[in-house]
Design a protein around this motif. Structure first.
Motif, mmCIF file in Angstrom:
data_model
loop_
_atom_site.group_PDB
_atom_site.id
_atom_site.type_symbol
_atom_site.label_atom_id
_atom_site.label_comp_id
_atom_site.label_asym_id
_atom_site.label_seq_id
_atom_site.Cartn_x
_atom_site.Cartn_y
_atom_site.Cartn_z
ATOM 1 N N ASP A 155 0.849 -1.189 0.000
ATOM 2 C CA ASP A 155 0.000 0.000 0.000
ATOM 3 C C ASP A 155 0.887 1.242 0.000
ATOM 4 O O ASP A 155 1.694 1.429 0.903
ATOM 5 N N ASP A 196 1.163 5.657 -0.662
ATOM 6 C CA ASP A 196 0.396 6.901 -0.683
ATOM 7 C C ASP A 196 0.219 7.392 -2.113
ATOM 8 O O ASP A 196 -0.788 8.003 -2.444
ATOM 9 N N ARG A 207 -7.138 -1.018 -6.710
ATOM 10 C CA ARG A 207 -6.591 0.030 -5.842
ATOM 11 C C ARG A 207 -6.778 1.402 -6.468
ATOM 12 O O ARG A 207 -6.682 1.567 -7.680
ATOM 13 N N THR A 223 -4.881 4.050 -5.494
ATOM 14 C CA THR A 223 -3.650 4.793 -5.206
ATOM 15 C C THR A 223 -3.403 5.832 -6.296
ATOM 16 O O THR A 223 -3.452 5.505 -7.487
#
Length: 116
Positions: free
Chosen positions: A40, A42, A68, A70
């Motif tokens: 994971d 940022d 995801r 992201t």
């Protein structure tokens, strides 16, 4: 996360992001980028022409298989409209072409990280 094979560009990105207070992890090829997507982050700065594969395939995997959201900022020497459009359609938040301003890249990236 920075996925960039050019050592000079990777170093510039690392220095600019660290100066702005960000931790930086680096993948230098397609496989390293693929493995890094399992974590994971940022945000991701993604080059497209990578040893072993194409960056848009990493973006496709991140969005379609891993589901995801992201933030991804594509940083590439590829300037063709179809490549830019495809990256944005696949879910990249932004697309910058090389050569680039490190300060501009950091400011754009921080805008997407702050919005999360």
């Amino acid at each position: 996360m920075v996925v960039e094979d050019d050592p000079t560009v990777a170093r510039v990105l690392e220095l600019a992001l660290r100066r702005a207070g960000h931790e930086v992890a680096l993948a230098r090829d397609f496989l390293g980028g693929f493995e890094a997507l399992g974590q994971d982050w940022d945000a991701i700065v993604l080059d497209l022409n990578l040893p072993g594969g194409f960056g848009l395939d990493l973006l496709r995997h991140l969005r379609q298989e891993l589901k995801r959201t992201t933030p991804v900022l594509v940083l590439s020497g590829l300037k063709q409209e179809r490549t830019v459009v495809e990256a944005l359609q696949l879910g990249a938040q932004d697309y910058l072409t090389k050569p680039f301003s490190p300060q501009e890249l950091v400011l754009r990236l921080e805008r997407y990280v702050a919005a999360r």
